[in-house]
Design a protein around this motif. Structure first.
Motif, short mmCIF file in Angstrom:
data_model
loop_
_atom_site.label_atom_id
_atom_site.label_comp_id
_atom_site.label_asym_id
_atom_site.label_seq_id
_atom_site.Cartn_x
_atom_site.Cartn_y
_atom_site.Cartn_z
N LEU A 142 -3.80 -12.07 -1.56
CA LEU A 142 -2.71 -11.71 -0.66
C LEU A 142 -2.23 -12.92 0.12
O LEU A 142 -3.01 -13.80 0.48
N GLU A 144 1.67 -15.33 1.08
CA GLU A 144 3.10 -15.57 0.89
C GLU A 144 3.30 -16.83 0.06
O GLU A 144 2.57 -17.82 0.22
N TYR A 158 1.05 -12.83 -2.96
CA TYR A 158 1.94 -11.69 -2.81
C TYR A 158 1.49 -10.82 -1.64
O TYR A 158 0.31 -10.78 -1.29
N ARG A 159 2.44 -10.07 -1.10
CA ARG A 159 2.10 -8.99 -0.20
C ARG A 159 1.77 -7.75 -1.04
O ARG A 159 2.30 -7.59 -2.14
N GLU A 160 0.92 -6.91 -0.52
CA GLU A 160 0.55 -5.71 -1.28
C GLU A 160 1.78 -4.87 -1.63
O GLU A 160 1.90 -4.35 -2.74
N GLU A 161 2.72 -4.77 -0.68
CA GLU A 161 3.92 -3.97 -0.91
C GLU A 161 4.73 -4.53 -2.08
O GLU A 161 5.30 -3.77 -2.87
N GLU A 162 4.79 -5.86 -2.18
CA GLU A 162 5.49 -6.49 -3.31
C GLU A 162 4.87 -6.08 -4.64
O GLU A 162 5.57 -5.73 -5.59
#
Length: 199
Positions: A142, A144, A158-162
């Protein structure tokens, strides 16, 4: 194409990595393993994508699954064969070009070495390679952006939401998400996520 600096690190540290940071019975990921195999048929076919030293591939084999192990590092492939008797195809993410072959794909902290721009294409290939309803386990770090760690390895974060959005875009249904923290080869404590989904 594989990142040369990243591959050089794994070539130099294959044995240390295998012994120190890659464990077949890693308790941090017992739940992830159990969730993944719960969606597989008995004796199903699993692709271990970026298998590294082969410890997970050996476990799938020992648990009765047919395993195709793939890694871009010849040194890791040699270690997997010598240590676990696992034959590894030396290949890159771009080489996955089959359709409807696998019951499951174990992409466990391998695609994090792919540039962000290439990630959707890789996922599309994996989606195509799965049988209908096939299962995917995706382990990522996790954060950016993109960058290199202290050893020079390339990472995309990545962000988890991505990750959720990208998986859903390609037709995956997420069945489990787990998060944790761990110390890797470079010594840094980092947060990771494992998403288990089915096609």
């Amino acid at each position: 194409m594989s990142d040369e600096e990243t591959m050089a690190v794994y070539a130099k540290a294959a044995e240390d990595y295998a012994k120190g940071f890659a464990r077949a019975k890693d308790t941090d990921h017992e739940q992830d393993y159990g969730t993944f195999v719960a969606g597989l048929p008995a004796g199903g076919t699993v692709l271990d994508l970026g298998c590294g030293p082969g410890h997970w591939a050996a476990r799938f084999r020992d648990d009765g699954y047919r395993v195709a192990a793939v890694d871009a590092s010849p040194e890791m492939a040699a270690y997997a064969l010598a240590t676990y008797g696992v034959e590894v195809s030396v290949a890159e993410f771009e080489d996955i070009a089959v359709e409807g072959v696998f019951d499951g794909i174990w992409a466990f902290f391998s695609l994090l070495h792919a540039p962000r721009d290439d990630f959707p294409t890789h996922l599309m290939r994996l989606r195509r390679a799965l049988k209908p309803g096939g299962r995917l386990a995706l382990g990522m770090k996790l954060g950016e952006g993109e960058g290199r760690d202290d050893l020079g390895r390339f990472y995309a974060y990545y962000r988890e939401e991505e990750l959720r959005d990208i998986l859903e875009f390609f037709g995956f249904t997420i069945v489990n998400v787990s998060r944790g923290n761990g110390q890797g080869l470079a010594g840094a404590e980092e947060t990771f996520v494992v998403l288990t989904a089915h096609a």
